[in-house]
Design a protein around this motif. Structure first.
Motif, short mmCIF file in Angstrom:
data_model
loop_
_atom_site.label_atom_id
_atom_site.label_comp_id
_atom_site.label_asym_id
_atom_site.label_seq_id
_atom_site.Cartn_x
_atom_site.Cartn_y
_atom_site.Cartn_z
N ASP A 267 4.84 -8.88 -32.02
CA ASP A 267 5.32 -8.07 -30.90
C ASP A 267 4.28 -6.99 -30.62
N PHE A 268 4.54 -6.21 -29.56
CA PHE A 268 3.66 -5.11 -29.17
C PHE A 268 4.40 -3.79 -29.31
N THR A 269 3.67 -2.74 -29.61
CA THR A 269 4.26 -1.41 -29.62
C THR A 269 4.42 -0.91 -28.19
N ALA A 270 5.27 0.11 -28.02
CA ALA A 270 5.49 0.65 -26.68
C ALA A 270 4.21 1.23 -26.08
N PRO A 271 3.40 2.03 -26.84
CA PRO A 271 2.14 2.50 -26.25
C PRO A 271 1.19 1.37 -25.85
N ALA A 272 1.21 0.27 -26.61
CA ALA A 272 0.35 -0.86 -26.26
C ALA A 272 0.80 -1.49 -24.95
N LEU A 273 2.10 -1.60 -24.75
CA LEU A 273 2.61 -2.17 -23.49
C LEU A 273 2.30 -1.26 -22.30
N ASP A 274 2.37 0.07 -22.52
CA ASP A 274 2.04 0.99 -21.44
C ASP A 274 0.57 0.87 -21.06
N TYR A 275 -0.31 0.80 -22.06
CA TYR A 275 -1.73 0.67 -21.77
C TYR A 275 -2.02 -0.67 -21.07
N ALA A 276 -1.37 -1.73 -21.52
CA ALA A 276 -1.59 -3.04 -20.89
C ALA A 276 -1.16 -3.04 -19.44
N GLU A 277 -0.06 -2.34 -19.13
CA GLU A 277 0.42 -2.30 -17.75
C GLU A 277 -0.53 -1.51 -16.87
N GLN A 278 -1.12 -0.45 -17.43
CA GLN A 278 -2.06 0.34 -16.65
C GLN A 278 -3.35 -0.45 -16.37
N CYS A 279 -3.80 -1.23 -17.34
CA CYS A 279 -5.08 -1.93 -17.19
C CYS A 279 -4.93 -3.32 -16.61
N GLY A 280 -3.72 -3.81 -16.47
CA GLY A 280 -3.52 -5.16 -15.94
C GLY A 280 -3.74 -6.25 -16.95
N ILE A 281 -3.43 -5.99 -18.23
CA ILE A 281 -3.57 -6.98 -19.29
C ILE A 281 -2.21 -7.64 -19.51
N VAL A 282 -2.21 -8.95 -19.60
CA VAL A 282 -0.98 -9.70 -19.82
C VAL A 282 -0.70 -9.75 -21.32
N CYS A 283 0.51 -9.37 -21.72
CA CYS A 283 0.92 -9.38 -23.13
C CYS A 283 1.91 -10.52 -23.35
N PHE A 284 1.58 -11.37 -24.30
CA PHE A 284 2.45 -12.50 -24.65
C PHE A 284 2.86 -12.32 -26.11
N ASP A 285 4.16 -12.03 -26.34
CA ASP A 285 4.64 -11.84 -27.71
C ASP A 285 5.13 -13.17 -28.28
N GLY A 286 5.75 -13.11 -29.46
CA GLY A 286 6.18 -14.33 -30.15
C GLY A 286 7.15 -15.18 -29.37
N PRO A 287 8.27 -14.61 -28.85
CA PRO A 287 9.20 -15.43 -28.06
C PRO A 287 8.56 -16.03 -26.80
N GLN A 288 7.71 -15.26 -26.11
CA GLN A 288 7.05 -15.80 -24.93
C GLN A 288 6.09 -16.93 -25.29
N LEU A 289 5.40 -16.77 -26.44
CA LEU A 289 4.51 -17.84 -26.90
C LEU A 289 5.30 -19.11 -27.21
N GLU A 290 6.49 -18.94 -27.79
CA GLU A 290 7.32 -20.10 -28.09
C GLU A 290 7.77 -20.80 -26.82
N ARG A 291 8.16 -20.03 -25.80
CA ARG A 291 8.58 -20.65 -24.54
C ARG A 291 7.39 -21.32 -23.86
N TRP A 292 6.22 -20.72 -23.96
CA TRP A 292 5.02 -21.34 -23.39
C TRP A 292 4.71 -22.66 -24.08
N GLN A 293 4.86 -22.67 -25.39
CA GLN A 293 4.59 -23.89 -26.15
C GLN A 293 5.59 -24.98 -25.81
N GLU A 294 6.85 -24.61 -25.58
CA GLU A 294 7.88 -25.59 -25.25
C GLU A 294 7.84 -26.00 -23.79
N GLY A 295 7.02 -25.35 -22.98
CA GLY A 295 6.91 -25.71 -21.58
C GLY A 295 8.04 -25.23 -20.71
#
Length: 281
Positions: A240-268
Protein backbone atom coordinates in the motif's frame (compact mmCIF):
# COMPACT_ATOMS: atom_id res chain seq x y z
CA UNK A 1 90.71 -113.13 -37.95
CA UNK A 2 87.53 -111.28 -38.77
CA UNK A 3 87.48 -107.54 -38.18
CA UNK A 4 84.15 -106.25 -36.84
CA UNK A 5 82.46 -103.85 -39.18
CA UNK A 6 81.75 -100.35 -37.93
CA UNK A 7 78.22 -99.25 -37.63
CA UNK A 8 77.34 -96.67 -40.22
CA UNK A 9 76.31 -93.33 -38.93
CA UNK A 10 73.01 -92.08 -40.14
CA UNK A 11 73.49 -88.90 -41.98
CA UNK A 12 71.61 -85.98 -40.56
CA UNK A 13 69.86 -84.08 -43.20
CA UNK A 14 69.41 -80.44 -42.14
CA UNK A 15 66.03 -79.01 -42.80
CA UNK A 16 66.27 -76.62 -45.67
CA UNK A 17 64.64 -73.21 -45.55
CA UNK A 18 61.64 -73.31 -47.85
CA UNK A 19 60.54 -69.82 -48.89
CA UNK A 20 57.17 -70.95 -50.24
CA UNK A 21 56.15 -72.82 -47.08
CA UNK A 22 57.25 -69.92 -44.88
CA UNK A 23 55.30 -67.42 -46.97
CA UNK A 24 52.17 -69.56 -46.87
CA UNK A 25 52.55 -69.91 -43.10
CA UNK A 26 52.77 -66.15 -42.52
CA UNK A 27 49.86 -65.46 -44.89
CA UNK A 28 47.68 -67.93 -43.03
CA UNK A 29 48.84 -66.50 -39.71
CA UNK A 30 47.95 -62.95 -40.83
CA UNK A 31 44.56 -64.16 -42.05
CA UNK A 32 43.87 -65.86 -38.74
CA UNK A 33 44.85 -62.74 -36.77
CA UNK A 34 42.65 -60.56 -38.98
CA UNK A 35 39.71 -62.89 -38.52
CA UNK A 36 40.28 -63.01 -34.76
CA UNK A 37 40.44 -59.19 -34.60
CA UNK A 38 37.25 -58.81 -36.63
CA UNK A 39 35.49 -61.38 -34.45
CA UNK A 40 36.67 -59.54 -31.32
CA UNK A 41 35.33 -56.19 -32.60
CA UNK A 42 32.03 -57.77 -33.58
CA UNK A 43 31.74 -59.49 -30.21
CA UNK A 44 32.50 -56.19 -28.45
CA UNK A 45 29.78 -54.38 -30.41
CA UNK A 46 27.31 -57.15 -29.65
CA UNK A 47 28.30 -57.17 -25.97
CA UNK A 48 27.44 -53.46 -25.67
CA UNK A 49 23.85 -54.03 -26.82
CA UNK A 50 23.24 -57.61 -25.65
CA UNK A 51 25.63 -58.84 -22.92
CA UNK A 52 23.82 -62.20 -22.83
CA UNK A 53 24.84 -62.94 -26.42
CA UNK A 54 28.45 -62.11 -25.60
CA UNK A 55 28.46 -64.50 -22.65
CA UNK A 56 26.94 -67.23 -24.85
CA UNK A 57 29.61 -66.73 -27.52
CA UNK A 58 32.40 -66.91 -24.94
CA UNK A 59 30.97 -70.14 -23.52
CA UNK A 60 30.70 -71.62 -27.01
CA UNK A 61 34.31 -70.71 -27.72
CA UNK A 62 35.53 -72.25 -24.48
CA UNK A 63 33.54 -75.40 -25.23
CA UNK A 64 35.03 -75.61 -28.72
CA UNK A 65 38.59 -75.24 -27.41
CA UNK A 66 37.98 -77.86 -24.73
CA UNK A 67 36.52 -80.31 -27.23
CA UNK A 68 39.51 -79.76 -29.51
CA UNK A 69 41.96 -80.53 -26.75
CA UNK A 70 40.03 -83.62 -25.71
CA UNK A 71 39.87 -84.95 -29.22
CA UNK A 72 43.66 -84.52 -29.56
CA UNK A 73 43.32 -84.00 -33.23
CA UNK A 74 45.76 -82.04 -35.24
CA UNK A 75 44.01 -79.21 -36.98
CA UNK A 76 45.55 -77.90 -40.12
CA UNK A 77 45.89 -74.20 -40.84
CA UNK A 78 43.38 -74.40 -43.66
CA UNK A 79 40.80 -76.00 -41.36
CA UNK A 80 41.40 -73.30 -38.72
CA UNK A 81 40.91 -70.55 -41.26
CA UNK A 82 37.72 -72.16 -42.56
CA UNK A 83 36.24 -72.61 -39.09
CA UNK A 84 37.28 -69.07 -38.11
CA UNK A 85 35.48 -67.70 -41.17
CA UNK A 86 32.35 -69.70 -40.31
CA UNK A 87 32.48 -68.49 -36.69
CA UNK A 88 32.92 -64.89 -37.85
CA UNK A 89 29.91 -65.16 -40.16
CA UNK A 90 27.78 -66.68 -37.40
CA UNK A 91 28.86 -63.98 -34.93
CA UNK A 92 28.03 -61.27 -37.46
CA UNK A 93 24.55 -62.67 -38.01
CA UNK A 94 24.03 -62.89 -34.24
CA UNK A 95 25.14 -59.27 -33.76
CA UNK A 96 22.80 -58.05 -36.50
CA UNK A 97 19.87 -59.92 -34.96
CA UNK A 98 20.75 -58.52 -31.54
CA UNK A 99 20.86 -54.94 -32.86
CA UNK A 100 17.52 -55.37 -34.62
CA UNK A 101 15.96 -56.75 -31.46
CA UNK A 102 17.44 -53.91 -29.35
CA UNK A 103 15.46 -51.22 -31.23
CA UNK A 104 11.79 -51.70 -30.28
CA UNK A 105 9.12 -50.53 -32.68
CA UNK A 106 7.05 -47.57 -31.46
CA UNK A 107 3.68 -48.51 -30.13
CA UNK A 108 0.58 -46.45 -30.70
CA UNK A 109 -1.59 -45.79 -27.66
CA UNK A 110 -5.23 -46.66 -28.13
CA UNK A 111 -7.93 -44.18 -27.33
CA UNK A 112 -10.55 -45.59 -24.95
CA UNK A 113 -13.98 -46.28 -26.42
CA UNK A 114 -16.29 -43.32 -26.28
CA UNK A 115 -13.45 -40.83 -25.77
CA UNK A 116 -13.36 -39.48 -29.32
CA UNK A 117 -15.91 -36.72 -28.70
CA UNK A 118 -14.43 -35.87 -25.30
CA UNK A 119 -10.80 -35.80 -26.35
CA UNK A 120 -9.76 -38.83 -24.24
CA UNK A 121 -6.16 -38.92 -23.11
CA UNK A 122 -3.68 -41.49 -24.37
CA UNK A 123 -2.16 -44.16 -22.12
CA UNK A 124 1.02 -43.70 -20.14
CA UNK A 125 2.98 -46.13 -22.34
CA UNK A 126 5.19 -44.75 -25.16
CA UNK A 127 2.79 -43.49 -27.80
CA UNK A 128 2.76 -41.57 -31.05
CA UNK A 129 0.96 -38.31 -30.44
CA UNK A 130 -1.85 -37.71 -32.89
CA UNK A 131 -2.53 -34.22 -34.30
CA UNK A 132 -5.04 -32.19 -32.40
CA UNK A 133 -8.52 -31.97 -33.87
CA UNK A 134 -11.45 -29.69 -33.33
CA UNK A 135 -13.20 -32.37 -31.26
CA UNK A 136 -10.92 -31.86 -28.24
CA UNK A 137 -12.53 -30.94 -24.98
CA UNK A 138 -13.27 -27.30 -24.52
CA UNK A 139 -12.42 -27.40 -20.82
CA UNK A 140 -8.71 -27.37 -21.65
CA UNK A 141 -9.04 -23.86 -23.14
CA UNK A 142 -11.53 -22.37 -20.75
CA UNK A 143 -8.92 -20.85 -18.43
CA UNK A 144 -6.18 -18.98 -20.38
CA UNK A 145 -2.70 -18.82 -18.95
CA UNK A 146 -2.87 -15.07 -18.32
CA UNK A 147 -5.67 -15.45 -15.75
CA UNK A 148 -3.72 -17.73 -13.42
CA UNK A 149 -3.25 -15.99 -10.11
CA UNK A 150 0.31 -15.43 -8.99
CA UNK A 151 1.57 -14.98 -5.45
CA UNK A 152 3.53 -11.80 -6.11
CA UNK A 153 4.76 -11.66 -2.53
CA UNK A 154 6.62 -14.95 -3.06
CA UNK A 155 8.56 -13.59 -6.05
CA UNK A 156 11.93 -11.93 -5.83
CA UNK A 157 12.21 -8.31 -7.07
CA UNK A 158 13.41 -9.29 -10.54
CA UNK A 159 10.66 -11.90 -10.95
CA UNK A 160 8.09 -9.32 -9.85
CA UNK A 161 9.34 -6.91 -12.53
CA UNK A 162 9.05 -9.68 -15.13
CA UNK A 163 5.47 -10.42 -13.98
CA UNK A 164 4.47 -6.76 -14.34
CA UNK A 165 6.07 -6.63 -17.79
CA UNK A 166 4.09 -9.71 -18.79
CA UNK A 167 0.85 -8.00 -17.73
CA UNK A 168 1.76 -5.06 -19.99
CA UNK A 169 2.36 -7.41 -22.93
CA UNK A 170 -0.91 -9.19 -22.27
CA UNK A 171 -2.88 -5.94 -22.41
CA UNK A 172 -1.46 -4.80 -25.73
CA UNK A 173 1.63 -2.80 -24.84
CA UNK A 174 4.48 -2.77 -27.32
CA UNK A 175 8.26 -2.60 -26.88
CA UNK A 176 7.95 -3.88 -23.30
CA UNK A 177 11.35 -4.13 -21.63
CA UNK A 178 12.58 -4.80 -18.09
CA UNK A 179 15.34 -2.28 -17.33
CA UNK A 180 15.48 -2.49 -13.54
CA UNK A 181 18.84 -2.85 -11.87
CA UNK A 182 21.83 -0.78 -10.84
CA UNK A 183 21.62 2.69 -12.35
CA UNK A 184 18.05 2.35 -13.59
CA UNK A 185 17.12 5.79 -12.15
CA UNK A 186 13.80 4.53 -10.87
CA UNK A 187 12.59 2.81 -14.03
CA UNK A 188 12.00 -0.95 -13.77
CA UNK A 189 9.70 -1.56 -16.77
CA UNK A 190 9.31 0.62 -19.85
CA UNK A 191 6.69 0.10 -22.55
CA UNK A 192 4.55 1.80 -25.15
CA UNK A 193 0.76 1.76 -24.87
CA UNK A 194 -1.40 0.65 -27.81
CA UNK A 195 -2.12 4.34 -28.57
CA UNK A 196 1.62 5.20 -28.64
CA UNK A 197 2.23 6.73 -25.19
CA UNK A 198 5.40 6.01 -23.25
CA UNK A 199 4.90 4.18 -19.91
CA UNK A 200 7.53 4.03 -17.16
CA UNK A 201 6.77 1.70 -14.23
CA UNK A 202 8.56 1.34 -10.92
CA UNK A 203 7.92 -1.98 -9.11
CA UNK A 204 7.88 -2.19 -5.31
CA UNK A 205 7.52 -5.74 -4.00
CA UNK A 206 6.82 -4.98 -0.33
CA UNK A 207 5.14 -7.01 2.40
CA UNK A 208 1.82 -5.91 3.85
CA UNK A 209 3.36 -4.06 6.78
CA UNK A 210 5.82 -2.10 4.62
CA UNK A 211 4.10 0.70 2.70
CA UNK A 212 5.55 2.85 -0.06
CA UNK A 213 6.39 6.27 1.39
CA UNK A 214 6.65 9.77 -0.01
CA UNK A 215 10.44 9.54 -0.33
CA UNK A 216 10.08 6.64 -2.77
CA UNK A 217 7.61 8.66 -4.82
CA UNK A 218 9.84 11.75 -4.76
CA UNK A 219 12.86 9.83 -6.07
CA UNK A 220 10.78 8.34 -8.83
CA UNK A 221 9.07 11.63 -9.64
CA UNK A 222 12.43 13.33 -10.13
CA UNK A 223 13.41 11.02 -13.00
CA UNK A 224 10.31 9.47 -14.57
CA UNK A 225 9.33 12.55 -16.61
CA UNK A 226 12.57 14.49 -17.04
CA UNK A 227 15.01 11.61 -17.54
CA UNK A 228 12.85 8.82 -19.00
CA UNK A 229 10.37 11.06 -20.82
CA UNK A 230 7.33 9.20 -19.53
CA UNK A 231 3.86 10.08 -20.73
CA UNK A 232 2.47 7.83 -17.98
CA UNK A 233 4.43 7.19 -14.77
CA UNK A 234 3.24 4.28 -12.59
CA UNK A 235 4.32 2.86 -9.23
CA UNK A 236 3.10 -0.71 -8.70
CA UNK A 237 3.38 -2.33 -5.28
CA UNK A 238 2.16 -5.47 -3.59
CA UNK A 239 1.36 -3.56 -0.38
CA UNK A 240 0.00 0.00 0.00
CA UNK A 241 0.97 3.68 -0.07
CA UNK A 242 1.20 6.17 2.77
CA UNK A 243 -1.03 9.24 2.73
CA UNK A 244 1.88 11.66 2.01
CA UNK A 245 2.95 9.42 -0.87
CA UNK A 246 -0.55 9.55 -2.38
CA UNK A 247 -0.64 13.34 -2.02
CA UNK A 248 2.70 13.71 -3.78
CA UNK A 249 1.63 11.31 -6.54
CA UNK A 250 -1.56 13.30 -7.14
CA UNK A 251 0.39 16.54 -7.39
CA UNK A 252 2.92 15.10 -9.85
CA UNK A 253 0.51 12.99 -11.90
CA UNK A 254 1.97 9.61 -10.89
CA UNK A 255 -0.36 6.61 -11.00
CA UNK A 256 -0.29 4.51 -7.81
CA UNK A 257 -1.28 0.85 -8.03
CA UNK A 258 -1.54 -0.91 -4.65
CA UNK A 259 -1.98 -4.62 -3.89
CA UNK A 260 -5.76 -4.90 -4.48
CA UNK A 261 -5.53 -2.88 -7.70
CA UNK A 262 -2.67 -5.08 -8.90
CA UNK A 263 -4.80 -8.14 -8.20
CA UNK A 264 -7.71 -6.75 -10.20
CA UNK A 265 -5.33 -5.85 -13.03
CA UNK A 266 -3.95 -9.36 -13.04
CA UNK A 267 -7.44 -10.87 -13.10
CA UNK A 268 -8.46 -8.59 -15.96
CA UNK A 269 -11.37 -6.97 -14.12
CA UNK A 270 -9.85 -3.61 -13.15
CA UNK A 271 -8.59 -0.45 -14.85
CA UNK A 272 -5.24 -0.47 -16.60
CA UNK A 273 -2.47 1.73 -15.21
CA UNK A 274 -2.20 3.80 -18.38
CA UNK A 275 -5.90 4.52 -18.67
CA UNK A 276 -6.67 8.25 -18.39
CA UNK A 277 -6.90 8.46 -14.63
CA UNK A 278 -4.18 10.50 -12.84
CA UNK A 279 -4.23 8.64 -9.51
CA UNK A 280 -5.85 5.65 -7.85
CA UNK A 281 -5.59 6.56 -4.21
Amino acid sequence: MAVPARARRTARHSRRFELRATAVYFVLLALILALVGAAARTATAAAVHRPAWAVALVLMGVGAVTAGYRGKRRISAARIARRAAEALDEATQTAVEALEAASPAPSVGLVPAGAGALGGRLGTEPTILLPETETETETETEAPADTVELAYEALDPYEFEEAVAELCRRDGCLDVEVVGGAGDLGADVVARTPDGRSVVIQCKRYCDGNRVGSQDLQRFGGTCFTVHGADVAVVVTTSDFTAPALDYAEQCGIVCFDGPQLERWQEGRGPLPWEPKPSAG
